[in-house]
Design a protein around this motif. Structure first.
Motif, short mmCIF file in Angstrom:
data_model
loop_
_atom_site.label_atom_id
_atom_site.label_comp_id
_atom_site.label_asym_id
_atom_site.label_seq_id
_atom_site.Cartn_x
_atom_site.Cartn_y
_atom_site.Cartn_z
N SER B 102 0.85 -1.19 0.00
CA SER B 102 0.00 0.00 0.00
C SER B 102 0.89 1.24 0.00
N ASN B 103 0.31 2.37 -0.37
CA ASN B 103 1.10 3.59 -0.52
C ASN B 103 1.65 4.12 0.79
N ASP B 104 1.04 3.72 1.93
CA ASP B 104 1.55 4.22 3.20
C ASP B 104 2.40 3.17 3.93
N ALA B 105 2.87 2.19 3.20
CA ALA B 105 3.71 1.16 3.81
C ALA B 105 4.99 1.80 4.36
N PRO B 106 5.49 1.30 5.51
CA PRO B 106 6.72 1.87 6.06
C PRO B 106 7.90 1.70 5.10
N ALA B 107 8.76 2.70 5.10
CA ALA B 107 9.82 2.74 4.11
C ALA B 107 10.74 1.53 4.16
N GLN B 108 10.97 0.98 5.37
CA GLN B 108 11.94 -0.13 5.44
C GLN B 108 11.40 -1.40 4.80
N ASN B 109 10.07 -1.50 4.60
CA ASN B 109 9.51 -2.69 3.95
C ASN B 109 9.58 -2.59 2.42
#
Lengths: 246, 716
Positions: B102-109
Motif C-alpha cells: 500500500s502507498n503508506d507502507a513503512p519505508a523499510q519494507n
C-alpha cells in the motif's frame, strides 16, 4: 641571409622542445590528471569512478613518459606526453575540453583578430609617420614642441585607460559606435572601428616620437653627407627629403 | 573644405544604413523583431542533457529539451506538473518478494518503487538531419561515406531535415546514456544508487567498450537496462531501490529528457566530431525552441521550434499573481517570443552600458553598477534610482535557492568534534562573525542572514521568530537580533579559552581559515573575517592556496575553517539537510557534507524525514533536526543570496523562479515600444566631432600660414 635564417630555425627547435617539456611538466606533473578531471566534472556529486572514467575517456589514464605495459616504440608512444604534448609539433592540437577541434577554433578566430590587427598596423603606421613628418617639417616651431609634449603625455597613460575612455566617450556618451560585439561581412566595420581607433590613439605617443627621432637622425646624416651649405636649405627641399625617407 | 566633405560623407554613410541610430550592435532590419536579447559570458561546455549541470548550460537546454515533468510557473511552493506526460507518474511500492504494497507502507519494507510514466501522443521533434529519410525510407545521413563528406563542410550542408514522433523508448534510451562510460554523466554516481541495474549496466558497457577500438560508437539500444522497462509506444517504467520520493524532482531536470537513438547514431559516425557536429553543440529536442546558431565565439540563437506541440499559459496562480499582471495571458498559446539571441559579452561594463542603451532586455546588477541602479530607502527596502525609473525599468528581487556558509571541519582536533569544549567554541564564533555586516558590506545588502541550512521557498524554512536560531540570535521586542559579543565571550570562557587564551597552557588560540580565494576583493573579505575573530581575541590565520590544493585539503579533511555553498538541485529540504548527513561526509565517503559533521541523532531524524511528504509531521522532524544542528554549530549558517535583476519597460512582468529553467516560453516583450525607446535613447551626439576638427584647425593653421608666407618670401 639564407644561412642566417637556417641558423635561426635550427636554434628554434631546442627552444620549442624546452617550452613543450616545461608546459607539460606544469600541466601534468604539478597538477595531476586527477585535478584536471575534478575541475571538469564540477563540484557536485563527483565520485572516484567518474574521475577514472573521465581520464580513460580523455586518454589521461596512460603513464606520463614510459608505458611499461607496451613493448618497443609503443612504450614511448602510448603515453600522455606523446599523445598530448609531442603531437602538437605535427600541428595536431586535438580537441578542447568542450569537444571542439582546436585547429578549427584557431582558423575561425583568426579572421576577426586580423580584422582589427591589420587596420591598426596600417592606419597606425600612416598616422604615426604623418604626425612625425609634420613635427619634423615644423621642427623647432611651437608645433614640434607641442607635439613632443603631447606625445609624452599620451605615452604616460595606461593602455587600459584608452579602452575605457574610448568606450565611454565614443560609445556611451556620444553614441557613435556600438560598445562591443561583432558581425561578419560588411557590417563588421562598425565594430572594428572603435578598437582600431583606440589602438591607434593608444600607440600614437610612442609611435610619433619614435619616427620623429629616426627622421631627425637620418636628416642630420644626409645633410652632413651632402656638405650642403646651410643657407641653401629651403623648406621645399627639406619637405621633399622628408617625403623620400618616409 | 575637404574636411567638411569627409564629415558629410561619414554622416551619409552611417545614416545610409536602416538605423537612425549608429550604435546598435544588431544588424539592420531586426529593430522591430520579436527577439529577446541576452548574453553569455563563457561558452557553455555541454549542451548534452546527460552532461550539462551548470546554470549557463541549463539556461539554454531547458528551452530545447523536455523532461517528463516541469514546475508550475506560478504556484509556490514549487509544484511539479506534467510536461510531456498525460498525468503525473504513478508510483507503486513492491516488497522484497515483488508483492505490491500500500502507498503508506513503512519505508523499510519497500524494496522497490516503480514509477510509471505515460506520454502524450503527437509530440514531434524539431527538424534535424538525423531524422531525414530517403524516398525508400532509409535514414538519409546514417551511413555517411568518405565521398558524402566531400559535400558536407558546415551544418547547413545537411540539406534534408526530418522529424519523428516522441516515443517512450527515447526516454529509456537517455537513462541508459546516464550510465555510459563514454559520456561520464555527473549524476551517474547518485543515480546508480537508486535506479535498479544502472551500476551493473555501466560495468557491462565498460567491458563491451574494451572490445571495441577507442572512440567507437556503442549502440545502447542493443543492451537492455534491467531497471527501466518499455511498456508500450508511449509508456515506460523506472524501478528504484527502496523509497525515494525526491526522484520526481529529478524527472523535471534535463538529465531525464528524451534522446532519440538515431541522433546518437548520427553523431557517432566517423567524421562528425572533427567537423564539430556533436550533440554537445547541436541539441535535438521537442521543446518550444531549437538552437539555430551556435557560434560560441560570437552568438547563439534560440529560435521557435516549428514542430512544437504547444502549451497554454497557466490559467491559475497564487494570490496576488493576477494583480501583478501575471495572468494577463492566461490560456494563450506559448511561446510568445520568436527567438532569443545570446551574444558573447565577456565584461560586465559593456553589458551594463548596452543594457542602459536598450540593447539588452534584462540585466543583473554587478557591484560596480549597484549604486547607479539601486538605493536603499528609509524603510531599508531596495528601490530603483530616479535615473532607472526615468527609463521605465523595474526591479525584481528573489531569494535564491542556495546558501553560502562557513564550515568547521568536524574532524579537526581544535574546532571539531561533539565535545562541549569545541561546541562552545564554535557557538562563540557563530555569534562573533556578524553576517548582517557582511551582507551590507560585501553583497550590497543582497542577502538575508541564515538561521539554518534551508533557504526560504523550500519546505521546512520558517519565517520570523519561529525560524530563529536561538544559539546565535535572540528575541528583542519581537525582532530577531544577533546576541551581544558578551555572550560569545562567556561561551569562550566556558570552552576554556578566556580572552582567547587556553586556560591551561596560556597559549593564544590560533585558528586557520582555508581558502582558494585571491585578488583584491577576497583580500578585503578575508581581512574582515580576521577582524570578526579578533573580537574574541582569537587569531585567525588565512591559509590561502590554489583551487586544486584547496579541494584536496577538503577531501582529506586537512582544512580547519572554510567557506562553502550549495545550489539546490530540487526544492526539497532533503537536498539541503543531506549536506549535514554523516554518511555523506566528504572525508571517507566523498560526499557533499563538507564539514564532515556526524551526529547520530541528526542522522536518525534525517532517515525518517527524507521519506515523508510535506506534512506538518515533517516540519516537526525538521525543527528537531535544526535544533540539533544549531546546538552543534558545525556551520556558521551564513546567508542566503538574493538575486536582483532589472527589467526594461517593454518586457512583460514575470514571476521570479529560482528552481525551474524552462522559463523562456513564458516571456513576452513589446518590440515596438523597445524600438521607439532605443531610438530615443541613442541619437548620436555630433558636436564633439565638430569641436575636434575645429581644435585641429586652430592648432595647425598658424603654422601653415607662417610656412606659406616664408615660401612666398623665399620665392621672390
Amino acid at each position: 641571409m639564407i644561412g642566417y635564417l637556417l641558423r635561426r630555425l635550427r636554434d628554434a627547435i631546442p627552444i620549442l622542445l624546452g617550452v613543450n617539456l616545461l608546459t607539460f611538466v606544469l600541466f601534468f606533473v604539478v597538477n595531476t590528471p586527477d585535478d584536471m578531471a575534478r575541475m571538469h566534472l564540477g563540484t557536485k556529486h563527483v565520485t572516484e569512478q567518474a574521475i577514472k572514467q573521465w581520464k580513460v575517456e580523455h586518454g589521461y589514464d596512460l603513464p606520463l613518459f614510459y608505458n611499461a605495459t607496451q613493448s618497443n616504440v609503443a612504450a614511448l608512444t602510448e603515453t600522455v606526453f606523446f599523445n598530448k604534448s609531442l603531437r602538437m609539433f605535427a600541428l595536431d592540437f586535438g580537441a578542447s575540453d568542450d569537444g571542439r577541434d582546436i585547429a578549427h577554433e584557431i582558423k575561425t578566430r583568426a579572421g576577426p583578430s586580423l580584422a582589427i590587427a591589420l587596420p591598426v598596423f596600417v592606419l597606425g603606421l600612416l598616422v604615426n609617420v604623418s604626425f612625425a613628418l609634420m613635427m619634423v617639417f615644423f621642427r623647432a616651431t611651437y608645433l614640434d614642441r607641442l607635439g613632443v609634449v603631447l606625445s609624452v603625455i599620451l605615452m604616460s597613460i595606461s593602455g587600459l585607460f584608452y579602452i575605457i575612455a574610448g568606450q565611454f566617450l565614443l560609445a556611451k556618451l556620444w553614441r557613435w559606435l556600438p560598445i562591443s560585439g561583432f558581425a561578419p561581412g560588411i557590417d563588421a566595420w562598425r565594430f572594428v572601428l572603435l578598437p582600431v581607433l583606440i589602438s591607434v590613439v593608444g600607440g600614437l605617443g610612442s609611435g610619433t616620437r619614435w619616427y620623429r627621432s629616426i627622421f631627425l637622425e637620418e636628416i642630420a646624416k644626409t645633410m652632413s653627407a651632402l656638405h650642403e651649405p646651410r643657407a641653401c636649405q629651403s623648406r621645399a627641399y627639406y619637405f621633399a627629403m622628408c617625403c623620400r625617407m618616409a | 573644405m575637404p574636411m567638411m566633405r569627409i564629415f558629410l560623407l561619414l554622416v551619409l554613410l552611417l545614416s545610409g544604413c536602416e538605423h537612425t541610430v549608429w550604435n546598435s550592435p544588431y544588424p539592420a532590419g531586426v529593430s522591430r523583431a520579436n527577439i529577446l536579447y541576452s548574453s553569455f559570458e563563457e561558452r557553455p561546455k555541454h549542451l548534452d542533457p546527460a552532461l550539462s549541470y551548470s546554470s549557463n548550460e541549463t539556461e539554454i537546454i531547458s528551452q530545447i529539451y523536455e523532461p517528463p515533468l516541469q514546475y508550475h510557473y506560478l504556484k509556490r511552493p514549487y509544484t511539479l506538473i506534467p510536461q510531456t506526460l498525460t498525468a503525473m507518474p504513478s508510483v507503486r511500492y513492491l516488497d522484497a518478494a515483488g508483492k505490491v504494497l500500500s502507498n503508506d507502507a513503512p519505508a523499510q519494507n519497500i524494496a522497490q518503487s516503480v514509477y510509471e510514466l505515460h506520454l502524450r501522443p503527437g509530440i514531434y521533434y524539431q527538424p534535424h538531419p538525423a531524422f531525414a529519410r530517403t524516398a525508400s525510407g532509409q535514414l538519409r545521413y546514417a551511413n555517411l561515406k568518405a565521398k558524402d563528406w566531400e559535400h558536407i563542410a558546415a551544418w547547413r550542408d545537411f540539406k534534408q531535415m526530418g522529424t519523428r514522433e516522441l516515443v517512450a523508448a527515447d526516454y529509456v534510451y537517455q537513462i541508459k546514456r546516464l550510465a555510459s562510460p563514454q559520456l561520464n554523466s555527473p549524476i551517474f554516481g547518485v543515480m546508480a544508487g537508486y535506479i535498479v541495474g544502472l551500476q551493473d549496466y555501466n560495468r557491462m558497457l565498460t567491458q563491451q567498450l574494451q572490445l571495441l577500438p577507442a572512440g567507437a560508437y556503442l549502440d545502447l539500444t542493443r543492451y537492455p537496462l534491467s531497471g527501466v522497462e518499455l511498456v508500450d509506444r508511449y509508456t515506460y517504467r523506472i524501478h528504484l531501490h527502496g523509497k525515494y520520493p525526491q526522484f520526481s524532482y529529478w524527472l523535471a531536470m534535463p538529465f531525464f529528457a528524451p534522446i532519440p537513438p538515431e541522433v546518437d547514431e548520427f553523431y557517432g559516425q566517423p567524421g562528425m566530431t572533427t567537423h564539430n557536429f556533436t550533440l554537445d553543440w547541436h541539441p535535438v529536442g521537442t521543446g518550444p525552441y531549437q538552437l539555430t546558431v551556435n557560434d560560441p565565439n560570437q552568438q547563439m540563437v534560440l529560435a521557435r521550434n516549428p514542430n512544437y506541440h504547444g502549451e497554454a499559459y497557466p490559467r491559475e496562480g497564487d494570490a496576488g499573481d493576477a494583480a501583478a499582471g501575471l495572468l494577463r495571458d492566461a490560456g494563450k498559446a506559448m511561446p510568445f517570443i520568436d527567438a532569443e539571441v545570446f551574444s558573447l559579452e565577456k565584461e560586465s561594463i559593456p553589458y551594463w552600458n548596452k543594457f542602459l542603451q536598450g540593447y539588452y532586455d534584462l540585466s543583473g546588477i554587478s557591484s560596480d553598477s549597484f549604486d547607479q541602479a539601486v538605493q536603499i530607502n528609509a524603510q531599508g527596502e531596495p528601490e530603483l534610482t530616479d535615473a532607472m525609473r526615468a527609463q521605465g525599468m523595474s526591479l525584481v528581487t528573489a531569494v535564491t535557492a542556495s546558501n553560502r556558509y562557513m564550515g568547521f571541519n568536524m574532524q579537526d582536533s581544535v574546532v571539531g568534534g561533539l565535545s562541549d569544549r569545541a561546541r562552545k567554541l564554535r557557538q562563540a564564533i557563530a555569534i562573533a562573525v556578524d553576517y548582517e555586516e557582511f551582507i551590507a558590506i560585501f553583497a550590497n545588502g543582497r542577502g538575508i542572514p541564515a538561521q539554518g541550512p534551508i533557504p526560504p521557498g523550500i519546505f521546512g524554512y520558517q519565517d520570523g521568530l519561529a525560524g530563529m536560531n536561538p544559539v546565535v540570535y535572540q528575541n528583542v521586542n519581537g525582532k530577531i537580533t544577533r546576541r551581544p559579543i558578551a555572550d560569545a565571550q562567556r561561551l569562550l570562557v566556558e570552552a576554556g579559552y578566556p580572552n582567547g587564551r587556553d586556560a591551561k597552557t596560556g597559549a593564544p588560540l590560533v585558528l586557520y581559515f582555508d581558502t582558494a580565494a585571491s585578488g583584491p576583493d577576497a583580500k578585503a573579505r578575508l581581512d574582515w573575517m580576521v577582524k570578526q575573530f579578533a573580537k574574541l581575541n582569537i587569531q585567525l590565520v588565512i591559509r590561502g592556496t590554489d583551487y586544486n590544493r584547496f579541494q584536496d585539503k577538503m577531501r582529506r579533511g586537512n582544512a580547519q575553517i572554510f567557506e562553502w555553498g550549495w545550489n539546490a538541485d530540487y526544492p526539497d529540504p532533503e537536498n539541503f539537510l543531506f549536506l549535514l548527513y554523516g554518511a555523506n561526509s566528504k572525508v571517507g565517503h566523498n560526499g557533499e557534507n563538507a564539514a564532515n559533521y556526524q551526529n547520530p541523532d541528526f542522522d536518525a531524524l534525517f532517515d525518517e524525514m527524507k521519506y515523508l511528504d510535506n506534512t506538518p509531521a515533517r516540519q516537526v522532524i525538521i525543527n528537531q533536526m535544526l535544533a540539533v544542528v544549531r546546538e552543534d554549530s558545525p556551520w556558521l549558517f551564513g546567508y542566503f543570496p538574493k538575486a536582483f535583476s532589472l527589467r526594461q519597460a517593454w518586457v512583460a512582468p514575470t514571476k521570479p523562479n529560482v528552481i525551474a529553467n524552462n522559463t523562456l516560453k513564458y516571456r513576452k516583450i513589446d518590440p515596438e515600444l523597445r524600438h521607439q525607446l532605443r531610438e530615443q535613447w541613442n541619437q548620436p551626439v555630433l558636436m564633439p566631432f565638430i569641436w575636434l576638427i575645429l581644435v585641429m584647425v586652430v592648432l595647425i593653421w598658424p603654422a601653415v600660414w607662417a610656412w606659406r608666407r616664408h615660401e612666398r618670401s623665399a620665392a621672390k
